[in-house]
Design a protein around this motif. Structure first.
Motif, PDB file in Angstrom:
ATOM      1  N   LEU A  88     -33.176 -38.447 -28.016  1.00 20.15           N
ATOM      2  CA  LEU A  88     -34.562 -38.925 -27.898  1.00 20.15           C
ATOM      3  C   LEU A  88     -35.414 -37.968 -27.069  1.00 20.15           C
ATOM      4  O   LEU A  88     -36.584 -37.726 -27.380  1.00 20.15           O
ATOM      5  CB  LEU A  88     -34.587 -40.331 -27.302  1.00 20.15           C
ATOM      6  CG  LEU A  88     -33.946 -41.411 -28.175  1.00 20.15           C
ATOM      7  CD1 LEU A  88     -33.714 -42.685 -27.372  1.00 20.15           C
ATOM      8  CD2 LEU A  88     -34.805 -41.685 -29.404  1.00 20.15           C
ATOM      9  N   THR A  89     -34.831 -37.420 -26.013  1.00 21.77           N
ATOM     10  CA  THR A  89     -35.526 -36.429 -25.186  1.00 21.77           C
ATOM     11  C   THR A  89     -35.860 -35.207 -26.026  1.00 21.77           C
ATOM     12  O   THR A  89     -36.986 -34.683 -25.970  1.00 21.77           O
ATOM     13  CB  THR A  89     -34.657 -36.046 -23.970  1.00 21.77           C
ATOM     14  OG1 THR A  89     -34.471 -37.210 -23.147  1.00 21.77           O
ATOM     15  CG2 THR A  89     -35.287 -34.933 -23.151  1.00 21.77           C
ATOM     16  N   ASN A  90     -34.910 -34.747 -26.817  1.00 17.19           N
ATOM     17  CA  ASN A  90     -35.148 -33.574 -27.668  1.00 17.19           C
ATOM     18  C   ASN A  90     -36.198 -33.850 -28.732  1.00 17.19           C
ATOM     19  O   ASN A  90     -36.976 -32.952 -29.085  1.00 17.19           O
ATOM     20  CB  ASN A  90     -33.839 -33.083 -28.280  1.00 17.19           C
ATOM     21  CG  ASN A  90     -33.043 -32.263 -27.293  1.00 17.19           C
ATOM     22  OD1 ASN A  90     -33.601 -31.682 -26.359  1.00 17.19           O
ATOM     23  ND2 ASN A  90     -31.732 -32.221 -27.484  1.00 17.19           N
ATOM     24  N   ALA A  91     -36.260 -35.063 -29.235  1.00 13.30           N
ATOM     25  CA  ALA A  91     -37.307 -35.409 -30.207  1.00 13.30           C
ATOM     26  C   ALA A  91     -38.685 -35.287 -29.561  1.00 13.30           C
ATOM     27  O   ALA A  91     -39.633 -34.765 -30.187  1.00 13.30           O
ATOM     28  CB  ALA A  91     -37.089 -36.823 -30.743  1.00 13.30           C
ATOM     29  N   GLU A  92     -38.810 -35.730 -28.324  1.00 12.89           N
ATOM     30  CA  GLU A  92     -40.086 -35.600 -27.600  1.00 12.89           C
ATOM     31  C   GLU A  92     -40.427 -34.130 -27.372  1.00 12.89           C
ATOM     32  O   GLU A  92     -41.565 -33.711 -27.544  1.00 12.89           O
ATOM     33  CB  GLU A  92     -40.020 -36.344 -26.256  1.00 12.89           C
ATOM     34  CG  GLU A  92     -39.830 -37.843 -26.363  1.00 12.89           C
ATOM     35  CD  GLU A  92     -41.047 -38.580 -26.885  1.00 12.89           C
ATOM     36  OE1 GLU A  92     -42.131 -37.980 -27.023  1.00 12.89           O
ATOM     37  OE2 GLU A  92     -40.915 -39.791 -27.165  1.00 12.89           O
ATOM     38  N   ARG A  93     -39.429 -33.351 -26.986  1.00 13.97           N
ATOM     39  CA  ARG A  93     -39.654 -31.928 -26.697  1.00 13.97           C
ATOM     40  C   ARG A  93     -40.047 -31.150 -27.948  1.00 13.97           C
ATOM     41  O   ARG A  93     -41.020 -30.397 -27.939  1.00 13.97           O
ATOM     42  CB  ARG A  93     -38.382 -31.308 -26.082  1.00 13.97           C
ATOM     43  CG  ARG A  93     -38.120 -31.747 -24.664  1.00 13.97           C
ATOM     44  CD  ARG A  93     -36.769 -31.251 -24.175  1.00 13.97           C
ATOM     45  NE  ARG A  93     -36.628 -29.806 -24.241  1.00 13.97           N
ATOM     46  CZ  ARG A  93     -37.018 -28.956 -23.295  1.00 13.97           C
ATOM     47  NH1 ARG A  93     -37.585 -29.407 -22.200  1.00 13.97           N
ATOM     48  NH2 ARG A  93     -36.834 -27.650 -23.446  1.00 13.97           N
ATOM     49  N   THR A  94     -39.277 -31.307 -29.010  1.00 11.68           N
ATOM     50  CA  THR A  94     -39.541 -30.511 -30.212  1.00 11.68           C
ATOM     51  C   THR A  94     -40.853 -30.910 -30.875  1.00 11.68           C
ATOM     52  O   THR A  94     -41.509 -30.063 -31.480  1.00 11.68           O
ATOM     53  CB  THR A  94     -38.369 -30.599 -31.212  1.00 11.68           C
ATOM     54  OG1 THR A  94     -38.139 -31.961 -31.571  1.00 11.68           O
ATOM     55  CG2 THR A  94     -37.098 -29.991 -30.617  1.00 11.68           C
ATOM     56  N   ARG A 128     -43.444 -31.419 -29.367  1.00 15.99           N
ATOM     57  CA  ARG A 128     -44.505 -30.809 -28.563  1.00 15.99           C
ATOM     58  C   ARG A 128     -44.276 -29.315 -28.330  1.00 15.99           C
ATOM     59  O   ARG A 128     -44.848 -28.735 -27.420  1.00 15.99           O
ATOM     60  CB  ARG A 128     -44.631 -31.555 -27.253  1.00 15.99           C
ATOM     61  CG  ARG A 128     -45.194 -32.964 -27.473  1.00 15.99           C
ATOM     62  CD  ARG A 128     -44.965 -33.845 -26.263  1.00 15.99           C
ATOM     63  NE  ARG A 128     -45.482 -35.186 -26.497  1.00 15.99           N
ATOM     64  CZ  ARG A 128     -44.815 -36.147 -27.137  1.00 15.99           C
ATOM     65  NH1 ARG A 128     -43.612 -35.912 -27.635  1.00 15.99           N
ATOM     66  NH2 ARG A 128     -45.342 -37.343 -27.302  1.00 15.99           N
ATOM     67  N   GLY A 129     -43.436 -28.704 -29.144  1.00 20.59           N
ATOM     68  CA  GLY A 129     -43.294 -27.253 -29.114  1.00 20.59           C
ATOM     69  C   GLY A 129     -42.216 -26.679 -28.219  1.00 20.59           C
ATOM     70  O   GLY A 129     -42.071 -25.459 -28.147  1.00 20.59           O
ATOM     71  N   CYS A 130     -41.448 -27.505 -27.531  1.00 25.65           N
ATOM     72  CA  CYS A 130     -40.338 -27.001 -26.718  1.00 25.65           C
ATOM     73  C   CYS A 130     -39.070 -26.978 -27.569  1.00 25.65           C
ATOM     74  O   CYS A 130     -38.943 -27.748 -28.521  1.00 25.65           O
ATOM     75  CB  CYS A 130     -40.080 -27.909 -25.512  1.00 25.65           C
ATOM     76  SG  CYS A 130     -41.371 -27.904 -24.262  1.00 25.65           S
ATOM     77  N   LYS A 131     -38.144 -26.127 -27.194  1.00 27.10           N
ATOM     78  CA  LYS A 131     -36.852 -26.112 -27.873  1.00 27.10           C
ATOM     79  C   LYS A 131     -36.015 -27.294 -27.407  1.00 27.10           C
ATOM     80  O   LYS A 131     -36.179 -27.792 -26.293  1.00 27.10           O
ATOM     81  CB  LYS A 131     -36.112 -24.810 -27.576  1.00 27.10           C
ATOM     82  CG  LYS A 131     -36.760 -23.600 -28.219  1.00 27.10           C
ATOM     83  CD  LYS A 131     -35.957 -22.357 -27.967  1.00 27.10           C
ATOM     84  CE  LYS A 131     -36.635 -21.171 -28.656  1.00 27.10           C
ATOM     85  NZ  LYS A 131     -35.888 -19.930 -28.440  1.00 27.10           N
ATOM     86  N   ASN A 168     -40.832 -29.688 -19.844  1.00 25.53           N
ATOM     87  CA  ASN A 168     -40.794 -28.368 -19.224  1.00 25.53           C
ATOM     88  C   ASN A 168     -39.970 -27.454 -20.135  1.00 25.53           C
ATOM     89  O   ASN A 168     -38.742 -27.532 -20.170  1.00 25.53           O
ATOM     90  CB  ASN A 168     -40.177 -28.453 -17.829  1.00 25.53           C
ATOM     91  CG  ASN A 168     -40.096 -27.115 -17.147  1.00 25.53           C
ATOM     92  OD1 ASN A 168     -40.273 -26.062 -17.758  1.00 25.53           O
ATOM     93  ND2 ASN A 168     -39.819 -27.138 -15.854  1.00 25.53           N
ATOM     94  N   CYS A 169     -40.658 -26.591 -20.862  1.00 27.24           N
ATOM     95  CA  CYS A 169     -39.989 -25.734 -21.850  1.00 27.24           C
ATOM     96  C   CYS A 169     -39.070 -24.697 -21.221  1.00 27.24           C
ATOM     97  O   CYS A 169     -38.255 -24.096 -21.925  1.00 27.24           O
ATOM     98  CB  CYS A 169     -41.020 -25.058 -22.751  1.00 27.24           C
ATOM     99  SG  CYS A 169     -41.908 -26.205 -23.817  1.00 27.24           S
TER     100      CYS A 169
END
Length: 170
Positions: free
Chosen positions: A52-58, A60-63, A143-144
């Protein structure tokens, strides 16, 4: 039920955002998972928080973050410490901060980047939503420069979940 979240980031110094609500009520910890949480697969819940954290990050442009076993170890140890010692804080019962706890688990000290903690959230979705609705936690998640993560989950004897999410840059 009130839910609690806190975060910390490392810049020039450790910065902790105070709890959003009043101090927690504690129940004695037991060595075994409580009956209310017996059906919970700890590893599956921790992994779902990462997903779920990765879904939020990706979105918004973070890996996506990779799971680092050392960060998992540090996060689990902190969640367990909070439950067993009946506290809720980024400072461990031994006075440690997340940088020290990550280093104890074998993660490079200069790689530690942030920590989120929470309690009372019953599901991975609830805790990630709670963190995303808090500016400091959201900042840690998005934080990318962080590339690794470990999530730790522990329960009080009454089944209250305590969550720790540790981030790293190496």
């Amino acid at each position: 039920m009130k839910r609690f979240v806190r975060n910390a980031v490392v810049a020039a110094a450790l910065i902790a955002v105070p709890t959003l609500f009043s101090a927690p009520a504690f129940a004695a910890a037991t060595a075994e998972a409580p009956k209310k949480a017996a059906a919970v697969d700890q590893v599956a819940y921790e992994t779902e928080v990462v997903k779920l954290t990765n879904a939020e990050r990706t979105a918004r442009g973070c890996k996506a973050l990779r799971i680092d076993d050392r960060l998992v170890q540090a996060a689990r140890a902190h969640s367990e410490d909070m439950v067993k010692q009946r506290f809720f804080d980024h400072t461990g019962s031994d006075g440690s901060n997340f940088v020290t706890r990550e280093a104890r688990a074998g993660y490079p000290r200069n790689g530690a980047s942030a920590e989120n903690i929470a309690y009372g959230y019953r599901t991975p979705q609830q805790v990630v939503t709670g963190w995303m609705n808090s500016s400091g936690h959201r900042k840690n998640i998005l934080n990318c420069s962080s590339i690794a993560v470990g999530v730790g989950l522990a329960f009080t004897s009454k089944g209250t979940p305590y969550w720790t999410q540790d981030f790293g840059r190496v």
